[in-house]
Design an enzyme around this catalytic site. Structure first.
Site, PDB file in Angstrom:
ATOM      1  N   TRP A 119       0.859  -1.194   0.000  1.00 41.41           N
ATOM      2  CA  TRP A 119       0.000   0.000   0.000  1.00 41.41           C
ATOM      3  C   TRP A 119       0.892   1.239   0.000  1.00 41.41           C
ATOM      4  O   TRP A 119       1.842   1.343   0.773  1.00 41.41           O
ATOM      5  CB  TRP A 119      -0.887  -0.048   1.238  1.00 41.41           C
ATOM      6  CG  TRP A 119      -1.772   1.138   1.457  1.00 41.41           C
ATOM      7  CD1 TRP A 119      -2.619   1.710   0.569  1.00 41.41           C
ATOM      8  CD2 TRP A 119      -1.912   1.884   2.675  1.00 41.41           C
ATOM      9  NE1 TRP A 119      -3.294   2.768   1.149  1.00 41.41           N
ATOM     10  CE2 TRP A 119      -2.869   2.887   2.438  1.00 41.41           C
ATOM     11  CE3 TRP A 119      -1.332   1.783   3.939  1.00 41.41           C
ATOM     12  CZ2 TRP A 119      -3.251   3.801   3.423  1.00 41.41           C
ATOM     13  CZ3 TRP A 119      -1.704   2.678   4.912  1.00 41.41           C
ATOM     14  CH2 TRP A 119      -2.662   3.679   4.662  1.00 41.41           C
ATOM     15  N   ASP A 130      -0.923  -5.333   9.245  1.00 44.24           N
ATOM     16  CA  ASP A 130      -1.901  -4.377   8.738  1.00 44.24           C
ATOM     17  C   ASP A 130      -3.117  -5.197   8.308  1.00 44.24           C
ATOM     18  O   ASP A 130      -3.053  -5.975   7.357  1.00 44.24           O
ATOM     19  CB  ASP A 130      -1.332  -3.594   7.557  1.00 44.24           C
ATOM     20  CG  ASP A 130      -2.255  -2.459   7.114  1.00 44.24           C
ATOM     21  OD1 ASP A 130      -3.398  -2.388   7.619  1.00 44.24           O
ATOM     22  OD2 ASP A 130      -1.851  -1.662   6.252  1.00 44.24           O
ATOM     23  N   LYS A 171     -13.176  -1.059   4.576  1.00 45.59           N
ATOM     24  CA  LYS A 171     -13.520  -1.954   3.477  1.00 45.59           C
ATOM     25  C   LYS A 171     -14.598  -2.952   3.868  1.00 45.59           C
ATOM     26  O   LYS A 171     -15.629  -3.070   3.198  1.00 45.59           O
ATOM     27  CB  LYS A 171     -12.275  -2.713   3.004  1.00 45.59           C
ATOM     28  CG  LYS A 171     -11.438  -1.981   1.983  1.00 45.59           C
ATOM     29  CD  LYS A 171     -10.684  -0.831   2.582  1.00 45.59           C
ATOM     30  CE  LYS A 171      -9.737  -0.196   1.563  1.00 45.59           C
ATOM     31  NZ  LYS A 171      -9.001   0.943   2.157  1.00 45.59           N
TER      32      LYS A 171
END
Length: 360
Positions: free
Chosen positions: A160, A244, A280
């Site tokens: 990311w 993460d 998300k």
């Protein structure tokens, strides 16, 4: 008279002009460079400005339905309706504690660790509500930058885009470890040998950033057997794991299956940081709803760690927003909403897999 008025006006203009050019300034405004536009948000801006009816958004990673529209989950709609039905004075807008909405962080712990592991960890597990996954990553990185024996953090290549900037802003030195086998661009697969070699070469005390599931941007995750070897290596080398967790439920459609890597690390006696986002998997993008969890070797170490992270949070934003946390808490703990949410997760993850297959 008119001439005198004009002369006075010109005198004022001249005086004003001299004062702005000769007076000293505390800020060197002319030396401030124009920063580059964030590449992801730049693509989104260009998409919004584009008038082509056939345009496709390849910018911000937000789920869309078959019509390219944002999807509000039915479980979230019902949770918001329940909150809206409260008496006006039942739903106040007071500050949350620095640590956040306690019912939310408790439910978030159980979601990612599972009830059995959470109960076993007891006071060695502490959590703080964060400004989504980004905020959780920043809080963890700031703490690591202050207290880790090594300021080196290993991040996968690719990853990311914000991981590097967050690490740099926290004073960490990021190094990349191999992740994708670049010899197979059409069928992405893990470069496991390269990953292991790079992690093996990390100095003791370094932090290793891992995507818990649904690796961003490739979607390629290690197998269970590979995760076991990664955990054993990190433990053997004396490294600090940092997960993460941005997509729990999106990889397989199963919340528990997607948490396998983290739970296995804990069962092996490792002490990870876990940055969690509900952007998300609940579609709560704009509510900035997330949490940072820390597993420490002792209860006293966990308490001390949380105290320092609360100091960081206080200086950054004081306390987190309440609405998204209240919605997420209801979805996670109300049996009807939880079942509805899990069904929707399976539908979304299944559609993502089908679209990837179609694109190949």
């Amino acid at each position: 008279c008119k001439l005198a008025t004009l002369l006075r006006y010109l005198l004022i203009l001249c005086t004003s002009s001299r004062s702005t050019t000769t007076e000293p300034s505390a800020m060197e405004w002319t030396s401030v460079p124009l920063g580059p536009e964030d590449p992801v948000f730049k693509v989104q801006r260009q998409y919004n400005e584009c008038k082509d009816q056939k345009k496709v958004s390849l910018g911000i990673g937000a789920y869309r339905d078959n019509n390219g529209k944002p999807l509000v989950l039915q479980a979230v709609i019902k949770a918001k309706a329940e909150l809206a039905s409260l008496e006006p004075q039942q739903w106040t807008h007071e500050y949350l504690p620095i640590q956040g909405y306690a019912p939310f962080t408790s439910a978030a712990q159980e979601l990612v660790f599972g009830k059995e592991i959470r109960d076993t960890l007891g006071d060695r597990l502490v959590s703080i509500q964060a400004m989504s996954g980004t905020g959780a990553c920043r809080l963890a990185s700031e703490f690591i930058g202050q207290y880790a024996s090594s300021k080196i953090i290993l991040i996968p290549n690719p990853t990311w885009g914000n991981h590097k900037k967050i690490s740099q802003m926290a004073g960490l030195e990021f190094r990349e470890y191999r992740y994708i086998d670049e010899s197979k661009p059409r069928t992405p697969c893990l470069d496991f040998d390269g990953m292991i070699e790079d992690i093996s070469n990390a100095p003791k005390g370094s932090t290793v950033l891992l995507h818990m599931c649904a690796h961003n941007p490739t979607g390629v995750d290690p197998t269970k057997e590979q995760w076991q070897k990664i955990a054993d290596l990190i433990k053997e080398k004396g490294l600090q794991p940092f997960f993460d967790n941005a997509y729990q439920g999106f990889a397989s459609g199963d919340l528990d299956a997607d948490a396998y890597s983290l739970r296995m690390f804990v069962e092996k006696g490792l002490h990870p940081f876990v940055a969690c986002s509900f952007a998300k998997n609940m579609g709560l993008y704009g509510e900035r709803c997330g949490a940072l969890h820390i597993v420490a070797p002792t209860g006293s170490a966990a308490t001390a760690t949380l105290s320092q992270i609360k100091i960081e949070a206080r200086a950054m934003y004081s306390n987190p927003p309440q609405f998204g946390a209240q919605v997420a808490h209801k979805v996670m703990t109300n049996p009807e909403l939880r079942t509805m949410w899990e069904v929707e997760l399976k539908e979304m993850s299944g559609r993502i897999k089908a679209m990837r297959e179609a694109l190949r």
